[in-house]
Scaffold this active site. Sequence first.
Site, short mmCIF file in Angstrom:
data_model
loop_
_atom_site.label_atom_id
_atom_site.label_comp_id
_atom_site.label_asym_id
_atom_site.label_seq_id
_atom_site.Cartn_x
_atom_site.Cartn_y
_atom_site.Cartn_z
N ASP A 1 44.90 49.81 42.70
CA ASP A 1 44.83 49.09 42.27
C ASP A 1 45.91 48.60 41.34
O ASP A 1 45.64 46.93 41.28
CB ASP A 1 43.51 50.32 41.10
N ASP B 1 34.77 50.08 39.47
CA ASP B 1 34.81 51.24 38.71
C ASP B 1 33.65 51.77 38.63
O ASP B 1 34.22 53.22 38.36
CB ASP B 1 35.12 50.51 37.23
#
Lengths: 101, 358
Positions: free
Chosen positions: B182, B278
């Site tokens: 990420d 997420d």
Amino acid sequence: MDISKLTDVKKVDLCKKYFLIGACFLPLVWIVNTFWFFSDAFCKPINAHRRQIRKYVIASIVGSIFWIIVLSAWEIFFQHYRAQGLVWTDFLTFVFPTGRV
Amino acid sequence: MPRTKRVYSGKTITGVLYPVAICMLFVAINVKLSQPEQQEQSKVVYGLFHSYDTADSGTITLYLIGFLILTTSLGVFCYQMKFYKAIKVYVLANSIGILLVYSVFHFQRIAEAQSIPVSVPTFFFLILQFGGLGITCLHWKSHRRLHQFYLIMLAGLTAIFILNILPDWTVWMALTAISFWDIVAVLTPCGPLKMLVETANRRGDDKFPAILYNSSSYVNEVDSPDTTRSNSTPLTEFNNSSSSRLLESDSLLRPPVIPRQIREVREVEGTIRLGMGDFVFYSLMLGNTVQTCPLPTVVACFVSNLVGLTITLPIVTLSQTALPALPFPLAIAAIFYFSSHIALTPFTDLCTSQLILI
């Protein structure tokens, strides 16, 4: 989306499409249609468009109740005979309770 | 042109925290429901076997990261090449795969664990209701709350799916690797998600609003996994899980707000866009904790995850740039997880055995 910003014509169209989607064996869509357009159908001054919305909402309510009755009746019927151990109930049982061999 | 400065109020933060909390709670409850009491021992045995097989865990993690990088890059490539139809088809296939196909397996497992006798017609009819309404809400017009509800369902079911594939410690290895990916994808110049954000900003007047205007769920769902594509390879998301969408003007959870102008600096109430990935990874972490730990550890991870998410927002405000949303919450959750696992649980057990905490 927020239907309070839509015109009456678009509301009728959306309500009609939701009703037609619910007619494809989807009574949950009818339930959503009922809750979504209930205020437009029954809590505001009547006019030509709202009369159509009211028609679709009432049809959705009737259809939902019909499906709920059918589903409840089938499940009561099935559980009754499953408890008696009939053979055809074994084929239609998707999940067997614990303890059954 | 006045410089735009984005600020975030408490209302904006709670607008993000509530769905994240709901998604994590959904996964935790479902994991607990689908876990029969009698089989917890065999679960522990299974965990013990796989926990210490680091080679196997490493292999699974590599597969997971490889798949993640591949899907992210493909998604960004399709967007840059304007293959919008490919993205739409992919998103639609994922929604159908999760809401209709995987729901059958998941709710079957819950019914078996809870010993609920269900007939075939009733079961498939109810799954059809759930999936049909979900697809209608996600890809067509629907009430905002219902749309958000199904986005959370999609993320939750994805997390449960991944959770049932990965052994215990692989989850933590995978989450760690995904956090690093990420960071790479968002903060490095050639990261795919950074390129995605820049492309979207450059096309701000063209295709991007058009896609959002027609059906915002298309872009929001780009990070959905594909459960029908692979057999044994662990599946995960596009890593749009970054906060690369934190600063985009269209809001998944909140409507746009009117900007306020203060001298030459325009303060804009920023709308937070949290990628669906997420949700999946937060829920994955909490679900794994529910499987392997008692309640205090679960609560600690839950709260620390939300605290980590809250910490990310001031940093976004200070840096005025997109940030990955995974590292802080997962790092803090990991700290609380392992400290609870090492210190709190033995302490509680000792007090219980000594009859102190009656």
